[in-house]
Design an enzyme around this catalytic site. Structure first.
Site, mmCIF file in Angstrom:
data_model
loop_
_atom_site.group_PDB
_atom_site.id
_atom_site.type_symbol
_atom_site.label_atom_id
_atom_site.label_comp_id
_atom_site.label_asym_id
_atom_site.label_seq_id
_atom_site.Cartn_x
_atom_site.Cartn_y
_atom_site.Cartn_z
ATOM 1 C CB CYS A 23 -0.977 0.005 1.165
ATOM 2 S SG CYS A 23 -2.230 -1.281 1.009
ATOM 3 C CG HIS A 67 -12.984 9.398 -10.755
ATOM 4 N ND1 HIS A 67 -14.204 9.097 -10.208
ATOM 5 C CD2 HIS A 67 -12.708 8.429 -11.670
ATOM 6 C CE1 HIS A 67 -14.663 7.998 -10.772
ATOM 7 N NE2 HIS A 67 -13.776 7.566 -11.657
ATOM 8 C CD GLU A 110 -8.202 0.231 2.261
ATOM 9 O OE1 GLU A 110 -7.458 -0.756 2.374
ATOM 10 O OE2 GLU A 110 -7.944 1.354 2.752
#
EC number: 4.-.-.-
Length: 122
Positions: A23, A67, A110
């Site tokens: 990550c 986005h 998530e």
């Protein structure tokens, strides 16, 4: 006590700072967000909050994230690591600006099996 909930989602990218693992690399998620308001009194329409108003405000907040590369395009995450915990806090604080003490908590999913929540003690 009454509690209402709205569920929405947004897509974005991030990488975790000070993290040793996959990550730390740039990657994306489609986060699911659950926003809760609570209170002990209903308004003149006998609602805690009109869902339309709640959805509109949550959508406004999520549009600031949708986005986006969170680390670089959202001021809050230039300073705060864009973990799910901090994303939940960011959304909570945006809701609190509008709904004040009615703001209960925010959960950010998530994946289908892991979520983080943020709320403030009264």
């Amino acid at each position: 006590m009454y509690k209402v909930r709205v569920v929405m989602s947004f897509g974005g990218a991030h990488n975790l700072r000070n993290y040793n693992g996959k990550c730390e690399n740039l990657h994306g998620h489609n986060w699911k967000v659950e926003a809760y308001l609570k209170g002990d009194e209903l308004n003149e329409t006998e609602m805690l909050v009109d869902f339309t108003i709640m959805k509109k405000r949550l959508k406004e907040i999520l549009e600031t994230l949708d986005h986006k590369y969170l680390n670089e395009q959202v001021e809050f995450f230039k300073v705060n690591n864009p973990t799910s915990e901090n994303i939940a806090r960011y959304i909570y604080q945006g809701l609190k600006e509008t709904f004040g003490k009615l703001t209960d908590r925010v959960a950010v999913w998530e994946t289908d099996i892991q979520a983080a929540e943020y709320w403030e003690q009264e």
